[in-house]
Design an enzyme around this catalytic site. Structure first.
Site, PDB file in Angstrom:
ATOM      1  N   THR A 196      36.857  54.919  47.887  1.00  0.00           N
ATOM      2  CA  THR A 196      36.268  56.237  47.636  1.00  0.00           C
ATOM      3  C   THR A 196      37.320  57.094  46.946  1.00  0.00           C
ATOM      4  O   THR A 196      38.511  56.949  47.230  1.00  0.00           O
ATOM      5  CB  THR A 196      35.875  56.880  48.987  1.00  0.00           C
ATOM      6  OG1 THR A 196      34.756  56.175  49.493  1.00  0.00           O
ATOM      7  CG2 THR A 196      35.536  58.364  48.865  1.00  0.00           C
ATOM      8  N   ARG A 224      21.436  54.768  53.798  1.00  0.00           N
ATOM      9  CA  ARG A 224      22.610  55.322  54.503  1.00  0.00           C
ATOM     10  C   ARG A 224      23.444  56.237  53.573  1.00  0.00           C
ATOM     11  O   ARG A 224      23.747  55.880  52.449  1.00  0.00           O
ATOM     12  CB  ARG A 224      23.481  54.162  55.004  1.00  0.00           C
ATOM     13  CG  ARG A 224      24.730  54.593  55.787  1.00  0.00           C
ATOM     14  CD  ARG A 224      25.950  54.647  54.926  1.00  0.00           C
ATOM     15  NE  ARG A 224      27.158  54.968  55.700  1.00  0.00           N
ATOM     16  CZ  ARG A 224      28.297  55.335  55.175  1.00  0.00           C
ATOM     17  NH1 ARG A 224      28.441  55.401  53.870  1.00  0.00           N
ATOM     18  NH2 ARG A 224      29.337  55.597  55.934  1.00  0.00           N
ATOM     19  N   VAL A 225      23.806  57.377  54.073  1.00  0.00           N
ATOM     20  CA  VAL A 225      24.702  58.287  53.351  1.00  0.00           C
ATOM     21  C   VAL A 225      25.859  58.618  54.284  1.00  0.00           C
ATOM     22  O   VAL A 225      25.649  58.891  55.470  1.00  0.00           O
ATOM     23  CB  VAL A 225      23.973  59.597  52.945  1.00  0.00           C
ATOM     24  CG1 VAL A 225      24.936  60.540  52.250  1.00  0.00           C
ATOM     25  CG2 VAL A 225      22.777  59.293  52.044  1.00  0.00           C
ATOM     26  N   GLY A 226      27.076  58.593  53.760  1.00  0.00           N
ATOM     27  CA  GLY A 226      28.247  58.885  54.585  1.00  0.00           C
ATOM     28  C   GLY A 226      28.641  60.354  54.514  1.00  0.00           C
ATOM     29  O   GLY A 226      27.820  61.231  54.225  1.00  0.00           O
ATOM     30  N   ASP A 227      29.898  60.621  54.757  1.00  0.00           N
ATOM     31  CA  ASP A 227      30.395  61.991  54.792  1.00  0.00           C
ATOM     32  C   ASP A 227      30.686  62.572  53.415  1.00  0.00           C
ATOM     33  O   ASP A 227      30.656  63.799  53.235  1.00  0.00           O
ATOM     34  CB  ASP A 227      31.695  62.034  55.607  1.00  0.00           C
ATOM     35  CG  ASP A 227      32.780  61.157  54.977  1.00  0.00           C
ATOM     36  OD1 ASP A 227      32.461  59.998  54.630  1.00  0.00           O
ATOM     37  OD2 ASP A 227      33.920  61.616  54.819  1.00  0.00           O
ATOM     38  N   THR A 247      38.314  60.622  53.115  1.00  0.00           N
ATOM     39  CA  THR A 247      37.935  59.222  52.907  1.00  0.00           C
ATOM     40  C   THR A 247      38.105  58.484  54.222  1.00  0.00           C
ATOM     41  O   THR A 247      39.035  58.756  54.981  1.00  0.00           O
ATOM     42  CB  THR A 247      38.780  58.549  51.807  1.00  0.00           C
ATOM     43  OG1 THR A 247      38.424  57.156  51.779  1.00  0.00           O
ATOM     44  CG2 THR A 247      40.271  58.672  52.052  1.00  0.00           C
ATOM     45  N   GLY A 248      37.194  57.588  54.490  1.00  0.00           N
ATOM     46  CA  GLY A 248      37.273  56.843  55.747  1.00  0.00           C
ATOM     47  C   GLY A 248      35.895  56.474  56.233  1.00  0.00           C
ATOM     48  O   GLY A 248      34.921  56.540  55.476  1.00  0.00           O
ATOM     49  N   GLY A 250      32.711  57.030  57.329  1.00  0.00           N
ATOM     50  CA  GLY A 250      31.962  58.265  57.177  1.00  0.00           C
ATOM     51  C   GLY A 250      31.248  58.763  58.416  1.00  0.00           C
ATOM     52  O   GLY A 250      31.129  59.976  58.625  1.00  0.00           O
TER      53      GLY A 250
HETATM   54  N1  ASP Z   1      33.703  57.958  53.519  1.00  0.00           N
HETATM   55  C1  ASP Z   1      32.982  57.007  52.724  1.00  0.00           C
HETATM   56  C2  ASP Z   1      31.650  56.716  53.365  1.00  0.00           C
HETATM   57  O1  ASP Z   1      31.596  56.626  54.580  1.00  0.00           O
HETATM   58  C3  ASP Z   1      33.707  55.726  52.535  1.00  0.00           C
HETATM   59  C4  ASP Z   1      35.186  55.843  52.247  1.00  0.00           C
HETATM   60  O2  ASP Z   1      35.716  56.914  52.170  1.00  0.00           O
HETATM   61  O3  ASP Z   1      35.845  54.815  52.050  1.00  0.00           O
HETATM   62  O4  ASP Z   1      30.691  56.538  52.669  1.00  0.00           O
END
Ligand code: ASP
Length: 331
Positions: A196, A224-227, A247-248, A250
């Site tokens: 990301t 699915r949608v993350g953060d 990033t991480g 989500g």
């Molecule tokens: N945060 C992103 C998500 O969960 C993925 C990532 O940052 O690697 O979609």
């Protein structure tokens, strides 16, 4: 408030900065990267920093600089954003992005788009050219077409590495289900979504901005949608506190509204950016089992880059144009 050991704090914060970028956090270890790949990642992070820095040098805004930097990373197939995004369970690339202007408090975000070459540019168009903040799916794609933004066909996003990751993940999940696993837990493992991208900047006028763009997680399904595209979770900016891009994993960042929590701590308690960001990542996110990191900047050019994973692709550029890029924890 729990503070970090001095050694860690120094490694994760700095000052005199105008632009910070990340290219994702996770189990990034030297044994998993060839020296050539390391160079390629660092080169790309540095190019993004220089491109955004050029904007700032020309007197452009922090919003311009973060959009420019993120576009460079979206165009690079190394990262999980734009070209090179991970695949969904259906073999598609569904892209999420958000941008926020700390000067005006305005924001724009898109989720699950499949057409714009640069989702961050569509997010900015949502912010500047519509009365809305957050658009999803086919409607958001239609806006990109209506505004004549650059549109690409699905194969543009395809890369062999990501396709292989999807196949490997699906194999692991079917083996996991055969032995009683639910398949979902595995698809959310932190090794499934490196790359990301995000940027935060401060401009000559003292306005901060933040931007984040991602393909999400390999083998994601059901929309699915993350953060990343959620204002306050993966992306935030306000001049009085800071701009943040996360990033991480989500799901954890969503539950904690990580980006806004960092800003809120600064606003309500007067704590520094460095301590607010470190506390949220190393205490709150870690406490609930989440992994990842953030980049953050305040209007004075203080920057923080804390993460609780083995590595985070990251870099910053100082006012005098000096570029710093690193990947692993001990750098
Ligand atoms: N945060 C992103 C998500 O969960 C993925 C990532 O940052 O690697 O979609």
């Amino acid at each position: 408030m729990k503070l970090l050991p001095e050694s860690l704090r120094c490694a994760e914060s700095t000052s005199g900065v105008v632009l910070v970028v990340h290219g994702g956090a996770g189990t990034i270890l030297p044994e998993n990267l060839t020296p050539q790949l390391e160079d390629a990642f660092k080169h790309s992070l540095a190019s993004a920093l220089r491109a955004g820095y050029d904007d700032l040098q020309q007197g452009k805004s922090a919003i311009d600089a973060v959009e420019t930097a993120v576009r460079v990373l979206e165009d690079d197939p190394l990262f999980n954003a734009g070209r090179g995004a991970v695949f969904t369970a259906d073999g598609r690339n569904e892209l999420d992005a958000a941008i926020m202007d700390g000067g005006t408090g305005k924001a724009g975000a898109v989720a699950g788009v499949v057409k714009p070459k640069n989702p961050i540019t569509l997010a900015r168009a949502v912010m500047e050219r519509t009365p809305f903040v957050f658009l999803a799916g086919a409607g958001a794609d239609r806006l990109a077409e209506d505004l004549h933004l650059a549109i690409v066909d699905p194969p543009y996003f395809w890369t062999e590495t990501r396709w292989k990751q999807l196949n490997d993940q699906q194999k692991r999940e079917s083996e996991g289900s055969a032995s009683g696993g639910d398949g979902f837990t595995m698809s959310l493992s932190e090794d499934n979504k490196f790359g990301t991208v995000g940027a935060v900047a401060v401009d000559n006028a003292g306005n901060v901005a933040g931007a984040t763009s991602t393909g999400g997680m390999t083998n994601k399904r059901y929309g699915r949608v993350g953060d990343s595209p959620v204002i306050g979770a993966g992306t935030w900016a306000d001049n009085e506190t800071c701009a943040v891009s996360a990033t991480g994993h989500g799901e954890y960042f969503l539950r904690l509204a990580v980006a806004h929590d960092i800003a809120a701590r600064m606003r309500y308690t007067g704590v520094s950016l460095e301590n607010a960001a470190a506390e949220v990542i190393h205490h709150e996110v870690s406490k609930i089992g989440g992994s990842g990191g953030v980049i953050a900047i305040d209007r004075h050019g203080n920057a923080a880059l804390p993460f609780n994973t083995a590595g985070m692709y990251r870099g910053y550029i100082t006012r005098d144009g000096t570029v710093h890029v690193s990947i692993y924890r001990e750098e």
